[in-house]
Enzyme design. Structure first.
Site, PDB file in Angstrom:
ATOM      1  N   SER A  44       0.828  -1.204   0.000  1.00 27.61           N
ATOM      2  CA  SER A  44       0.000   0.000   0.000  1.00 27.61           C
ATOM      3  C   SER A  44       0.866   1.259   0.000  1.00 27.61           C
ATOM      4  CB  SER A  44      -0.962  -0.049   1.202  1.00 27.61           C
ATOM      5  OG  SER A  44      -1.990   0.902   1.072  1.00 27.61           O
TER       6      SER A  44
ATOM      7  N   GLU B 132      -2.278  -2.163  -7.992  1.00 30.21           N
ATOM      8  CA  GLU B 132      -3.455  -2.400  -7.134  1.00 30.21           C
ATOM      9  C   GLU B 132      -3.821  -1.092  -6.480  1.00 30.21           C
ATOM     10  OE1 GLU B 132      -3.851  -2.448  -3.483  1.00 30.21           O
ATOM     11  OE2 GLU B 132      -1.884  -1.536  -3.196  1.00 30.21           O
TER      12      GLU B 132
ATOM     13  N   HIS C 199      -5.019  -5.207  -1.202  1.00 25.21           N
ATOM     14  CA  HIS C 199      -5.849  -5.083  -0.017  1.00 25.21           C
ATOM     15  C   HIS C 199      -6.843  -6.245   0.000  1.00 25.21           C
ATOM     16  CE1 HIS C 199      -4.096  -1.084  -0.446  1.00 25.21           C
ATOM     17  NE2 HIS C 199      -4.360  -0.878   0.823  1.00 25.21           N
TER      18      HIS C 199
END
Lengths: 319, 319
Positions: free
Chosen positions: B119, B212, B274
């Site tokens: 992330s 992502e 995630h």
């Protein structure tokens, strides 16, 4: 259409023909028509772009029409000598995609005229400033003129596009001081989304940077300001003007941490951007930021500056 | 700590000491401790950074500790020869701010070790890849190991950091084909937030780009992909792997419009990013993308590739 004079921005005259196009998201037809009526009420002859009410054929529902058609409308209006200004229907998203579809040589060959819009249209302000070296008008979108803009905003828009622009007042200074410089900037997310592309914002060195955004959490605003800082965009900036930050939460600590250390005057709370009162600024044109008096003024007329108009050749022309 | 061998990534051994630091947002102490227990369960000796549970002193509540302290923890761990790997506590936001506070010369002087996180940690993966030329491990954050990662994810993490990495499977191909190349990329928003900075992602030419994100509306994903496209990042990319897009809505039309025309193989639906099953990838290391078989594998072992391990010196060492 007014003569830009000695580097000043072109202004409109009553009776001028303007085109309304949709480079970004789809506008509600009824709201767009009501916005066009407001513009007609200012004495302008409004024509709507051929594809302004299209829907995107690739299932990208956030776009009005195809990239090629949205670009074609914009380019046709810009290159039509009968058109004095191009007003954008609404924001949302899509303007960055249009940039690759414009014939910039053809655009540069057309006589400078006024581009008006805000939010996502920051992509056009930035690219037009960089590629065409023209001042542009940052203010309420056509389809928002009834829903989002109040009568004062419409009066301010009139002064912004038919006059030489009026001053805007902020609510507080994060750092005092008085500076002058060319006004630049726009929507923060759009500015950052152009970094590294052929349409990247020119450095803000020596300029007054205007910033606003909507619906971005504080950590996102921090991340975007950090990107502008790390890319060197703020290096040597003369001053900073903060517009509206609707739906962004409490940004006091973010601005204190990321912007105040820059050392330039910072005026906050200027009603430009999103929200119920959207005033109009001229980007790419000279401005005076007086953070002590909480005022941002066009450098050649408008607001407090108009009380002491500059003398010399050409100054009357832009007043 | 394993020998990286002939360009392969360093891997951990049972008993190795690893440091847990918080370069981004603040972690819940209980969740962090539970995550550390999972890592101890893998046979690792876990030490927690001095400032890992700090709160930011400037009122920036989305940050763990001050920038300087978050950077100090990271740098101390990276430069400590007793530490074999640095695991990040959680994401959120803050890693881009840390980059300016690291002594990159000191970091480059330390022996290469493994950085693990995902992330927001994409900022570190990208900067470490660019500045330190080390492969890094993209996978579940320590404070998410219980809440977000299932037993399969923990097993996959074990193989990713103590082994040579295992293959990951996608759900469908947007374009078929089989290519090999160094794996790059990470979180889309973080990649775009580094463009134009001294930590900008290296071009994906000849590489396999993994992407992502979470909680980004389709128009935002479009805008970010458009920025990567316009900045030239995708030029010459060998293949594309799409991870999880939790809370991003239906992106089929966006990917079809922005990515499929690139012409490279595209594997979608890989459980990395995630969500409840976060598998682990090695960025900066060789990989094989078989979009027909729906598999992404490390190029030196793992998954289907392990059935035919490469022969030659050093290959056993990284298996």
């Amino acid at each position: 259409m007014g003569d830009p004079g000695d580097g000043g921005p072109p202004s409109l005259h009553a009776g001028d023909r303007i085109a309304v196009v949709a480079p970004s998201g789809p506008a509600d037809p009824a709201l767009l028509e009501r916005g066009c009526a407001v513009l007609r009420g200012l004495g302008l002859d409004v024509v709507v772009g051929k594809h302004a009410l299209d829907h995107n054929p690739s299932g990208l529902t956030y776009l009005a029409g195809s990239d090629a058609d949205r670009a074609a409308d914009l380019q046709a209006a810009w290159c039509d000598p009968r058109i004095a200004a191009v007003f954008c229907a609404r924001g949302g998203y899509g303007a960055t995609r249009v940039l690759d579809h414009l014939d910039w040589d053809a655009m540069a060959g057309a006589a400078p005229k006024l581009l008006h819009g805000s939010s996502d249209i920051t992509a056009l302000h930035t690219a037009f400033g960089r590629r065409l070296s023209v001042p542009t008008s940052f203010g309420p979108m056509v389809a928002s003129l009834i829903a989002d803009a109040d009568p004062e905003a419409v009066a301010h828009l009139r002064e912004g596009v038919l006059g030489a622009g009026a001053a805007v007042r902020g609510t507080h200074a994060l750092r005092g001081g008085r500076v002058s410089g060319v006004l630049t900037g726009g929507n923060l997310a759009l500015l950052t989304s152009l970094i590294g592309t052929p349409y990247a914002p020119e450095p803000a060195a020596g300029r007054i940077a205007f910033l606003e955004d909507v619906d971005e959490a504080p950590y996102r605003v921090d991340r975007m300001l950090t990107q502008l800082l790390q890319s060197g965009w703020f290096d040597g900036v003369a001053g900073i003007v903060l517009g509206t930050w609707i739906g962004c939460g409490d940004l006091d600590a973010v601005f204190a941490d990321r912007l105040t250390p820059i050392g330039a005057p910072i005026l906050a709370g200027v009603p430009v951007g999103h929200g119920p009162r959207q005033l109009t600024l001229r980007l790419g044109a000279g401005a005076v930021l007086d953070a002590d008096a909480l005022v941002l003024s066009p450098s050649t007329g408008g607001g407090p500056e108009r009380r002491t108009p500059p003398s010399g050749p050409g100054s009357e022309e832009t007043l």
